[in-house]
Motif scaffolding. Structure first.
Motif, PDB file in Angstrom:
ATOM      1  N   GLU A 288       0.837  -1.198   0.000  1.00 57.89           N
ATOM      2  CA  GLU A 288       0.000   0.000   0.000  1.00 57.89           C
ATOM      3  C   GLU A 288       0.877   1.256   0.000  1.00 57.89           C
ATOM      4  O   GLU A 288       0.625   2.207  -0.751  1.00 57.89           O
ATOM      5  N   THR A 289       1.933   1.247   0.827  1.00 58.28           N
ATOM      6  CA  THR A 289       2.873   2.371   0.851  1.00 58.28           C
ATOM      7  C   THR A 289       3.632   2.468  -0.459  1.00 58.28           C
ATOM      8  O   THR A 289       3.838   3.562  -0.999  1.00 58.28           O
ATOM      9  N   PHE A 290       4.041   1.318  -0.979  1.00 61.69           N
ATOM     10  CA  PHE A 290       4.767   1.293  -2.257  1.00 61.69           C
ATOM     11  C   PHE A 290       3.937   1.953  -3.349  1.00 61.69           C
ATOM     12  O   PHE A 290       4.423   2.823  -4.091  1.00 61.69           O
ATOM     13  N   GLU A 291       2.676   1.520  -3.479  1.00 60.82           N
ATOM     14  CA  GLU A 291       1.833   2.061  -4.541  1.00 60.82           C
ATOM     15  C   GLU A 291       1.548   3.546  -4.339  1.00 60.82           C
ATOM     16  O   GLU A 291       1.540   4.325  -5.308  1.00 60.82           O
ATOM     17  N   LYS A 292       1.334   3.946  -3.102  1.00 62.72           N
ATOM     18  CA  LYS A 292       1.083   5.360  -2.807  1.00 62.72           C
ATOM     19  C   LYS A 292       2.273   6.216  -3.237  1.00 62.72           C
ATOM     20  O   LYS A 292       2.110   7.253  -3.889  1.00 62.72           O
ATOM     21  N   ASN A 293       3.485   5.783  -2.885  1.00 69.48           N
ATOM     22  CA  ASN A 293       4.689   6.535  -3.256  1.00 69.48           C
ATOM     23  C   ASN A 293       4.929   6.500  -4.762  1.00 69.48           C
ATOM     24  O   ASN A 293       5.370   7.487  -5.359  1.00 69.48           O
ATOM     25  N   ALA A 294       4.654   5.350  -5.376  1.00 64.48           N
ATOM     26  CA  ALA A 294       4.848   5.231  -6.826  1.00 64.48           C
ATOM     27  C   ALA A 294       3.954   6.209  -7.575  1.00 64.48           C
ATOM     28  O   ALA A 294       4.409   6.952  -8.459  1.00 64.48           O
ATOM     29  N   LEU A 295       2.682   6.215  -7.234  1.00 61.01           N
ATOM     30  CA  LEU A 295       1.751   7.096  -7.947  1.00 61.01           C
ATOM     31  C   LEU A 295       2.013   8.564  -7.645  1.00 61.01           C
ATOM     32  O   LEU A 295       1.836   9.427  -8.519  1.00 61.01           O
ATOM     33  N   LYS A 296       2.460   8.866  -6.446  1.00 57.05           N
ATOM     34  CA  LYS A 296       2.805  10.259  -6.118  1.00 57.05           C
ATOM     35  C   LYS A 296       3.964  10.730  -6.985  1.00 57.05           C
ATOM     36  O   LYS A 296       3.955  11.844  -7.518  1.00 57.05           O
ATOM     37  N   PHE A 297       4.984   9.854  -7.142  1.00 53.99           N
ATOM     38  CA  PHE A 297       6.113  10.214  -8.002  1.00 53.99           C
ATOM     39  C   PHE A 297       5.666  10.349  -9.446  1.00 53.99           C
ATOM     40  O   PHE A 297       6.041  11.300 -10.149  1.00 53.99           O
ATOM     41  N   LEU A 298       4.866   9.401  -9.930  1.00 54.31           N
ATOM     42  CA  LEU A 298       4.445   9.410 -11.328  1.00 54.31           C
ATOM     43  C   LEU A 298       3.531  10.584 -11.657  1.00 54.31           C
ATOM     44  O   LEU A 298       3.529  11.079 -12.785  1.00 54.31           O
ATOM     45  N   LYS A 299       2.773  11.045 -10.689  1.00 57.26           N
ATOM     46  CA  LYS A 299       1.832  12.141 -10.933  1.00 57.26           C
ATOM     47  C   LYS A 299       2.390  13.515 -10.564  1.00 57.26           C
ATOM     48  O   LYS A 299       2.014  14.525 -11.164  1.00 57.26           O
ATOM     49  N   GLU A 300       3.308  13.569  -9.581  1.00 54.14           N
ATOM     50  CA  GLU A 300       3.773  14.865  -9.090  1.00 54.14           C
ATOM     51  C   GLU A 300       5.267  15.093  -9.289  1.00 54.14           C
ATOM     52  O   GLU A 300       5.712  16.246  -9.263  1.00 54.14           O
ATOM     53  N   GLY A 301       6.041  14.033  -9.459  1.00 53.17           N
ATOM     54  CA  GLY A 301       7.482  14.183  -9.627  1.00 53.17           C
ATOM     55  C   GLY A 301       7.882  14.232 -11.087  1.00 53.17           C
ATOM     56  O   GLY A 301       7.046  14.244 -11.989  1.00 53.17           O
ATOM     57  N   GLN A 302       9.180  14.262 -11.312  1.00 51.22           N
ATOM     58  CA  GLN A 302       9.729  14.209 -12.665  1.00 51.22           C
ATOM     59  C   GLN A 302      10.717  13.062 -12.747  1.00 51.22           C
ATOM     60  O   GLN A 302      11.458  12.795 -11.795  1.00 51.22           O
ATOM     61  N   GLY A 303      10.767  12.405 -13.907  1.00 47.58           N
ATOM     62  CA  GLY A 303      11.719  11.336 -14.116  1.00 47.58           C
ATOM     63  C   GLY A 303      11.057  10.057 -14.577  1.00 47.58           C
ATOM     64  O   GLY A 303       9.828   9.928 -14.581  1.00 47.58           O
ATOM     65  N   HIS A 304      11.884   9.117 -14.991  1.00 52.88           N
ATOM     66  CA  HIS A 304      11.412   7.825 -15.473  1.00 52.88           C
ATOM     67  C   HIS A 304      11.273   6.850 -14.312  1.00 52.88           C
ATOM     68  O   HIS A 304      11.842   7.052 -13.237  1.00 52.88           O
ATOM     69  N   PHE A 305      10.548   5.759 -14.545  1.00 55.50           N
ATOM     70  CA  PHE A 305      10.187   4.819 -13.481  1.00 55.50           C
ATOM     71  C   PHE A 305      10.422   3.403 -13.991  1.00 55.50           C
ATOM     72  O   PHE A 305       9.631   2.864 -14.763  1.00 55.50           O
ATOM     73  N   LEU A 306      11.531   2.798 -13.595  1.00 58.46           N
ATOM     74  CA  LEU A 306      11.919   1.466 -14.075  1.00 58.46           C
ATOM     75  C   LEU A 306      12.095   0.526 -12.894  1.00 58.46           C
ATOM     76  O   LEU A 306      13.070   0.624 -12.144  1.00 58.46           O
ATOM     77  N   ILE A 307      11.160  -0.383 -12.717  1.00 61.39           N
ATOM     78  CA  ILE A 307      11.241  -1.339 -11.617  1.00 61.39           C
ATOM     79  C   ILE A 307      12.371  -2.331 -11.876  1.00 61.39           C
ATOM     80  O   ILE A 307      12.523  -2.847 -12.981  1.00 61.39           O
TER      81      ILE A 307
END
Length: 445
Positions: A288-307
């Motif tokens: 739940e924390t992982f997804e919350k932080n992931a979506l916050k970065f994807l919606k509000e941060g800048q940069g690419h996201f590679l698991i």
């Protein structure tokens, strides 16, 4: 050039072959530096060596490294590179080829008549400021996790044969330091300031980088150093970061990119599956924390996201759900960034390998491969051919026979029972697909 461009891998392979059949420029241009412990290496597949063994001006130049470079120039295969040889022998794309195609490695001249066994100025560094970490991942160790070290101090090593994660092996070393020694930090930052103009990629790892104040010190030093438009910054993270720190990082993502201090930012969350399996494998993880932080970065941060996924016999049956989750996140966020998964096989311990699984698990891997195939794209957004190739290179290990397989299956059971005993988990409930292990242990299969 990089591996996402058409024909990049074949062009890279052809270029490397003009120097030798085994040439790998990474050995000249890469440095992994563990500051708190005082260790270095010239490739992620190589063993760490004490910093005091450095004989050149760079942080990745020891006598062993020099001998390996001589071997590569001569077309020989150093044993530390075996992972890449194995993958290439199976017809897949190894790290040697993928990394060598990246601009911070590829876009430099390499001439056999001028290359020596000495390290060149690194264009790619990987920094580990500390082993401080709040997770205890199944394939990790006290070298890279203070949480693992604390548990092992209380309960002792895992009772496999031989025992695993024996704290006495590292208790007299400096692996358990949570911060670099002042003299080591001073030496590193002086070298860093003089070398940063040559860097094409800085990658932060750990431990957990966002638990280290040095991570934010690096951000500030980069911001104070002016524009490095070709510099890429990559950060490994377990995403178990409290909101205050996560918000601080997201703010820095804007500062670093908006000021053109760096040219690109890559966030590399570590995650191997989705669901209860993931939280068992990466103990301390909260999805739940992982997804919350992931979506916050994807919606509000800048940069690419590679698991970054470590493929094990425990993660396979939760992998498809992970890919499905990632596609869901893609659909919720902007298509201006790269969102994907990079699969890597576990190298140690052997009793977590996909090779432990019987052939009938190949049907599960085929479902995953079919799903990724349906979502391939030529754009930056989504999965690429290389992502699929890396996935196939990993899943091909399912069912492979090797000496010691029976003992590794026994050790997996020992690990799972120990895990349940000291952490209050239930591996039989979490991994019903591993029921076959009981039959092997009882001699019925």
């Amino acid at each position: 050039m990089d591996f996402r461009q058409n024909n990049a891998i074949s062009q890279t392979r052809d270029r490397l072959a003009t120097l030798s059949s085994t040439f790998c420029p990474v050995k000249w241009r890469h440095a992994t530096i563990h500051l708190a412990s005082g260790h270095v290496k010239s490739c992620c597949h190589s063993p760490l060596r004490p910093i005091e063994n450095i004989i050149g001006a760079e942080f990745h130049d020891t006598n062993i490294d020099r001998q390996e470079r001589k071997d590569l120039l001569a077309g020989n295969k150093p044993s530390s590179c075996q992972t890449c040889w194995d993958i290439e022998d199976q017809g897949h794309i190894s790290d040697r080829l993928a990394w060598s195609s990246m601009p911070w490695i590829y876009n430099h001249p390499y001439k056999k008549e001028t290359l020596t066994d000495s390290a060149l100025k690194p264009t790619w560094i990987e920094l580990n400021f500390s082993s401080k970490c709040n997770l205890k991942c199944a394939y990790c160790s006290p070298n890279n996790s203070t949480s693992w070290a604390a548990e092992l101090k209380k309960y002792g090593p895992i009772p496999t044969v031989p025992v695993h994660n024996d704290l006495s092996v590292v208790s007299n070393s400096e692996y358990l330091n949570e911060r670099p020694k002042p003299e080591m930090a001073e030496r590193f930052w002086a070298w860093f300031e003089s070398t940063v103009p040559d860097f094409g990629l800085i990658k932060l790892t750990g431990g957990e980088p966002f638990l280290c104040e040095e991570t934010f010190e690096l951000f500030d030093r980069l911001l104070a150093g002016g524009k490095h438009e070709k510099l890429e910054l990559a950060i490994n993270t377990n995403m178990m970061t409290e909101p205050k720190i996560w918000d601080r990082f997201i703010e820095y993502s804007h500062k670093l990119l908006d000021s053109q201090t760096i040219g690109a930012l890559y966030l590399h969350p570590s995650l191997d599956a989705w669901g209860a399996r993931a939280e068992f494998i990466r103990f301390g993880l909260n999805l739940e924390t992982f997804e919350k932080n992931a979506l916050k970065f994807l919606k509000e941060g800048q940069g690419h996201f590679l698991i970054t996924a470590t493929a094990t016999c425990l993660s396979l049956c939760g992998t498809l759900e992970l890919y499905e989750k990632l596609v869901d996140w893609m659909q919720q966020t902007s298509k201006s960034r790269w969102i994907s998964i990079v699969q890597n096989p576990v190298h140690s311990p052997a009793w977590l390998s996909l090779r432990l699984l019987p052939d009938f698990f190949k049907s599960e891997s085929q479902k995953i491969e079919a799903f990724v195939s349906r979502h391939l794209t030529s754009d930056i957004y989504g999965f690429h051919d290389l992502d699929l190739d890396r996935l196939k290179a990993v899943t091909r290990m399912i069912g492979q026979d090797y000496e010691g397989k029976s003992g590794d299956r026994d050790n997996l059971l020992r690990f799972m029972n120990h895990h349940d005993k000291i952490r209050g988990t239930d591996f039989k409930k979490t991994f019903p697909e591993l029921e076959f292990l009981k039959d092997y242990a009882n001699g019925r299969s």
